[in-house]
Structure formats: C-alpha cells, structure tokens
Design an enzyme around this catalytic site. Structure first.
Site, PDB file in Angstrom:
ATOM      1  N   ASN A  50      -5.044  -9.255  -8.666  1.00 38.44           N
ATOM      2  CA  ASN A  50      -5.152  -9.949  -7.386  1.00 38.44           C
ATOM      3  C   ASN A  50      -6.453 -10.724  -7.223  1.00 38.44           C
ATOM      4  OD1 ASN A  50      -6.195  -7.184  -7.324  1.00 38.44           O
ATOM      5  ND2 ASN A  50      -6.731  -7.602  -5.202  1.00 38.44           N
ATOM      6  N   CYS A  74      -9.011  -7.355   0.647  1.00 38.96           N
ATOM      7  CA  CYS A  74      -9.253  -5.988   1.120  1.00 38.96           C
ATOM      8  C   CYS A  74     -10.728  -5.614   1.088  1.00 38.96           C
ATOM      9  CB  CYS A  74      -8.450  -4.991   0.279  1.00 38.96           C
ATOM     10  SG  CYS A  74      -6.667  -5.186   0.439  1.00 38.96           S
ATOM     11  N   THR A 117       0.830  -1.209   0.000  1.00 40.51           N
ATOM     12  CA  THR A 117       0.000   0.000   0.000  1.00 40.51           C
ATOM     13  C   THR A 117       0.861   1.254   0.000  1.00 40.51           C
ATOM     14  OG1 THR A 117      -1.893  -1.064   1.063  1.00 40.51           O
ATOM     15  CG2 THR A 117      -1.706   1.319   1.311  1.00 40.51           C
TER      16      THR A 117
END
Length: 382
Positions: free
Chosen positions: A149, A325, A70
C-alpha cells in the site's frame, strides 16, 4: 482539484450511491426475518454474494461479508490461530504488511504464538527462498499482501502458492485490498490461496463494507459471535445497502479493467518520467510488472513528507505520506524502513495513488505544480 490519494479511499461511484440509496429506501427489512420484507432483503443479499463470486470466479458460499479490510485481515489471521492453534503456533508474514496484519500478529505473539517476519529486498519484495526456509512443521498460516500500500510492490504470490502446494495444511492468506481492479485477479485468486481480504471503499463502494473469500473446506473460527449470520462465521445483521452497492461497484470496476489498468499505467509513467529528471528526487516505485499500475512513491531530499503534502494541497492537489493509516502519526514508512532506506530520505516520502477517473491532463498539471514546489524547496534548503 486533483485527487491523487485513491489508495487511501476512493470516491463513491454515482451509480453505486444510487444503489445504496435505493436499497436503503425500499429493501430495508432484516435478511434474517421470516416475512416478505425479510425474504426480499435475503434474496438481494444472496444476489450480491453471487455476483461477487461470479466476478472473481469462485463459489458464492466462499464469500463472507465484513466491515472492510481491517476486519478481514484480523479475521483471517486470528480466526486461523483460534481454529488451528492446537496443531501449531507458528505464523509467517512480511515486514511490510498493513498494520491490520502486523498488529494482529503482535497480539497473537502475546498469546503464545510465534511469528516470522520475512525481510524484503530493495524493491520491497520478499524472497520465496526465505519463505521456504521459514516454513516449519508447526506453521499454520502464511499471510502476504498482494500489493504494497505504500510503494505498490507486487509480492510473488504465484511463487509462494507453488511452494505451499507441498504444505496443504497451511492456510495462505492474501491481503488484496490494493489489488482489486489492477489486472491481478488471477494472482490473488490462485487455486492455492485460501483466504483473501477485500475492502469496498478502495473501489468506489461505501466505507464500512468489505468481504472475505474463504476457500471451501478451509476452517476458520469466527471472531464475532451472535445471531449466526454468514454461515455462523460472522454474526451481525448484514449491511445490505452497502453490500449491494459494493457488488455493483466491483462489477463496474472489472468490466473495463484492462483499459483502466493501461490508463493508470500511462498516467503513472508520465509522472515518473518527469520526477526522475530531478537530482534531489528519489523514486521508490518502479515501472514494470513488479509494481502495481496505480501507486507512485517518491521523496524530495531534505523536505519532510507532510510538508510536501501540504504544499501540493495549497495548489489543489491531494496526495499522502505513504500509508494513510500512519500519515497523521508522523511515522516513518514501515515499508521503506524494511527496505533499509535511510530515515532522512524515508521521512520525505509521499505517495501518489491513481484510479481510472484520473487523467493525463491531471498528470501534466501535477508535473507543472511539482516544478514550482521543487524550486521553492530548493531555494529554502540552499
């Protein structure tokens, strides 16, 4: 227990954990200190940097330690915007990036930057022609992930790099968080790539540590101001135990990379071949060289993804609903939405993600458990 959620995070390798503990106990000086303990810490810091650089085929001065993916994505994007904003305010990315990229772009839009979000096809990949058409005189950055992802699609990094050779002033950033150890080093470290994001916990290092590759000569503004660590570009006392452990984790991963990739492909193919037999199953991750070897995304029609996840969990199998996430937020997969998959199917999507420690026996057990779960859902929905 079968752990098939390695794209969310991997288990720390025992030897890596041993390195972390040893450094924490014996080399705990600040690398910036002038005394012997500081010198020992600094030497280990630079040894770790050199080892990572050698493994990736770059210069040690091009490796900058961060807290993870991140931060790396934020730094590459916002650092470019701050540094090059006087030359242009146009950035290009895709509709299927990680939230660390998308949200960074959204934040920059509020500050007056303009962002082009490239669409993807049914395979989750962008068109290089679209990218070429999107480039402008005021474009300062192109940011594209190497491996998606959620479904594992590999973006055409080499082809993008070829296009950008004619635009040498444009920074090219690649999010390689899901690409490490998957036989893609030549792809992500292409000579035209300027910035690459890595995250340690995706390859058996501790959480909270990563690194950014910044090509020599490319300018990037710091996001963290302070004591001037990392060549005055990333201030904050370095997390030496985690950095040393990460360097070891990367070495252990890459020394058997070819065999690991073949092993993961075999496991993935075994599950894929089984799932495709079922009428109400949709598979979004294809076999072949356009998809990474470790990610398999699929849906069971009429069953929400979180319900599938918990059904497998009850049987001791751990998977996820696409991106970790967004899994707890109940969000539709951004990638599947961009691929124009109907929301009724997209909300049923789940992700199996492998690493080199998984086995074909686990795949066999997964398939057996899937059969039971599928039949139960079929009865409920009939």
């Amino acid at each position: 227990m079968i752990y098939f959620d390695n794209s969310a995070t991997t288990k720390v390798h025992p030897d890596v954990l041993s390195t972390y503990d040893k450094v924490s106990e014996s080399i705990w000086g600040n690398p910036s200190s002038l005394h012997k303990m500081g010198e020992n810490a600094y030497n280990l810091l630079e040894q770790s940097r050199t080892q990572i650089a050698n493994l990736l085929g770059c210069q040690k001065e091009e490796i900058f330690f961060t807290s993870g993916g991140t931060e790396g994505d934020n730094w590459a994007i916002k650092g470019t915007a701050i540094e090059k904003g006087i030359y242009g305010k146009h950035l290009i990315t895709t509709m299927v990036e990680h939230p660390a990229v998308i949200n960074s772009m959204k934040q920059l839009e509020k500050l007056g930057f303009e962002v082009t979000y490239l669409p993807v096809d049914k395979h989750g990949q962008i068109s290089v022609a679209d990218l070429k058409n999107a480039l402008r005189k005021d474009t300062i950055l192109v940011s594209v992930m190497a491996v998606n992802n959620e479904i594992g699609a590999i973006q055409p990094i080499k082809e993008i790099a070829e296009v950008l050779k004619d635009h040498p002033k444009v920074h090219f950033h690649v999010d390689a968080v899901q690409a490490v150890g998957k036989g893609l080093t030549d792809l992500i470290m292409d000579e035209r790539v300027d910035l690459v994001t890595f995250s340690g916990h995706k390859f058996h290092a501790p959480r909270g540590v990563g690194f950014l590759y910044k090509k020599a000569g490319r300018k990037l503004a710091p996001l963290l101001s302070g004591g001037g660590q990392e060549q005055n570009l990333r201030s904050s006392t370095e997390n030496l135990p985690a950095i040393a452990a990460m360097a070891k984790a990367l070495r252990l991963l890459l020394e058997n990379e070819t065999n690991n990739v073949a092993h993961e492909q075999a496991i993935r193919e075994k599950i894929y071949d089984h799932l495709q037999k079922f009428e109400k199953v949709t598979i979004f991750s294809e076999l072949g060289d356009k998809f990474a070897p470790h990610i398999l995304c699929f849906a069971i029609e009429g069953v929400r993804g979180e319900t599938i996840v918990h059904a497998f969990e009850d049987q001791g199998v751990f998977i996820s609903t696409t991106s970790a996430c967004s899994s707890k937020k109940g969000q539709v997969s951004s990638t599947l939405h961009a691929m124009q998959i109907d929301d009724k199917i997209a909300t049923s999507a789940v992700r199996v993600s492998l690493d080199e420690n998984n086995t074909l026996a686990e795949a066999t057990e997964f398939n057996r458990i899937f059969d039971d779960i599928y039949q139960k859902f079929l009865k409920i929905n009939s």
